[in-house]
Design an enzyme around this catalytic site. Sequence first.
Site, PDB file in Angstrom:
ATOM      1  N   SER A 208      -5.270   2.167   5.272  1.00 51.22           N
ATOM      2  CA  SER A 208      -4.200   1.632   4.417  1.00 51.22           C
ATOM      3  C   SER A 208      -3.478   0.502   5.142  1.00 51.22           C
ATOM      4  O   SER A 208      -4.023  -0.074   6.096  1.00 51.22           O
ATOM      5  CB  SER A 208      -3.237   2.751   4.025  1.00 51.22           C
ATOM      6  OG  SER A 208      -2.390   2.321   3.001  1.00 51.22           O
ATOM      7  N   ASN A 209      -2.287   0.172   4.717  1.00 55.02           N
ATOM      8  CA  ASN A 209      -1.514  -0.889   5.364  1.00 55.02           C
ATOM      9  C   ASN A 209      -0.034  -0.533   5.317  1.00 55.02           C
ATOM     10  O   ASN A 209       0.343   0.512   4.789  1.00 55.02           O
ATOM     11  CB  ASN A 209      -1.797  -2.235   4.680  1.00 55.02           C
ATOM     12  CG  ASN A 209      -1.541  -2.153   3.191  1.00 55.02           C
ATOM     13  OD1 ASN A 209      -0.413  -1.955   2.760  1.00 55.02           O
ATOM     14  ND2 ASN A 209      -2.591  -2.263   2.380  1.00 55.02           N
ATOM     15  N   TYR A 210       0.815  -1.419   5.864  1.00 56.10           N
ATOM     16  CA  TYR A 210       2.236  -1.093   6.037  1.00 56.10           C
ATOM     17  C   TYR A 210       3.093  -1.351   4.798  1.00 56.10           C
ATOM     18  O   TYR A 210       4.307  -1.236   4.862  1.00 56.10           O
ATOM     19  CB  TYR A 210       2.822  -1.912   7.191  1.00 56.10           C
ATOM     20  CG  TYR A 210       2.308  -1.512   8.557  1.00 56.10           C
ATOM     21  CD1 TYR A 210       2.568  -0.247   9.061  1.00 56.10           C
ATOM     22  CD2 TYR A 210       1.573  -2.397   9.329  1.00 56.10           C
ATOM     23  CE1 TYR A 210       2.108   0.131  10.311  1.00 56.10           C
ATOM     24  CE2 TYR A 210       1.105  -2.033  10.588  1.00 56.10           C
ATOM     25  CZ  TYR A 210       1.379  -0.761  11.066  1.00 56.10           C
ATOM     26  OH  TYR A 210       0.929  -0.396  12.298  1.00 56.10           O
ATOM     27  N   SER A 211       2.494  -1.709   3.681  1.00 56.98           N
ATOM     28  CA  SER A 211       3.308  -2.049   2.509  1.00 56.98           C
ATOM     29  C   SER A 211       4.201  -0.873   2.105  1.00 56.98           C
ATOM     30  O   SER A 211       3.750   0.266   2.036  1.00 56.98           O
ATOM     31  CB  SER A 211       2.387  -2.420   1.342  1.00 56.98           C
ATOM     32  OG  SER A 211       3.156  -2.516   0.165  1.00 56.98           O
ATOM     33  N   ALA A 276      -0.278  -4.446  -2.011  1.00 57.83           N
ATOM     34  CA  ALA A 276      -1.145  -4.821  -0.881  1.00 57.83           C
ATOM     35  C   ALA A 276      -2.415  -3.985  -1.046  1.00 57.83           C
ATOM     36  O   ALA A 276      -2.502  -2.857  -0.556  1.00 57.83           O
ATOM     37  CB  ALA A 276      -0.448  -4.524   0.431  1.00 57.83           C
TER      38      ALA A 276
END
Length: 399
Positions: A208-211, A276
């Site tokens: 995943s990502n930091y969004s 994101a």
Amino acid sequence: MLNGKKILLGITGSIAAYKTATLIRLLVKQGAQVKVVMTESATQFITPLTLSVLSKNPVHYSYKNEDGTWNSHVELGLWGDVFLIAPLSANTLAKMAHGLCDNFLMAAYLSAKCPIVIAPAMDRDMFLHPSTQNNLDILSGYSTHLIMPNTGELASGLEGKGRMAEPDEIVLFLEAFFLTNKSKLKNKTILITAGPTQEAIDPVRFISNYSSGKMGYALAEAAANRGATVILVSGSTSLTTHHTNINTIHVISANEMADACFNHFADADITILTAAVADYAPLEVSPNKIKKHDEQLTITLKKNIDIASELGKRKKNNQLLVGFALETENEIENAIGKIQKKNLDLVILNSLNDKGAGFATDTNKITAILPNGEQKQFELKSKVAVAQDILNEIEPLLP
Ligand code: CTP
């Protein structure tokens, strides 16, 4: 925008009550008329005298006037164009949800015919408590307008959601609120994607990502407050919204987000893609937890569907498609490239080189770019304020 508007300001017992001095000053400066009604406990946090001086009006907290005559809560309730309750404590929220009337503020609230706007302020765990969340849902059912609290340091020393929105954010909210009737977004359907996607590796792990989803949720709230019907397709976030005009569809992966978007795109007048979306996902999802064996583990990834590009292909002439671009280099050039590649009508560029912009912050610094290359740069602002700027850029693009 607020010139001549009659704002009844209800203040309840919270440390954030000190911010109402600034709030009143900002409202009066804009030409609004402000009358204040307080609970007894609010008077412990800021004096009625201070607020009376700033609002240039008597402050109400008792059924009895100083000369012993009756103070009419009905008259006060009917006076305002809007009844703003800021800060709203958990206690008064509960009373509002259940119609309890044990003080002058509650009597004014129950007599008011005007729209109600609330700006809650409480400690993180109080805000997250199911009873508080249920009470917010009840009020949302009464068409109460919610100004979400911010995340940050709380009076308890804890960090989390519960800080009352800042006075300038509340003023922005009220401006947009009074604009609603004039807003071109009224009765429009807006599809918004928000947050990260999670791409499963095995039953217990994902990429995943930091969004944080904050920008998408702020846009959803702002658009709903301008009278739009919002379909919010949200990846996994800790955020919630109680707005009656927002229908939230929770998704996990890019494929799920794409399906939700494809199902609703045809109905959308405007689509804003803040999510994101993970560009790649594991080629194969292991059905069992991957065990630790070798020194190195290679996971092969495959390209995910590009939702924006696909919607760009399906877009009709009467639909607007707005994308975001988060860049670290050649920002403008890359953002313009995305307009062309994805057939966007507007791109909102965030540069990760700008301090306070991008993922997981409460602030953002954007540049709005049109297909003809026209650019407009904005200052660093709270995401709530940025959401208003973005909608102000979108409105003139509507047919
Ligand atoms: N987007 C999307 N689906 C994807 C990837 C991106 O809908 N699979 C949308 C984003 O929500 C955003 C815009 O496309 O509105 C641009 O996203 P970004 O990640 O900046 O661009 P990418 O196309 O992924 O390009 P790159 O990673 O090469 O910068």
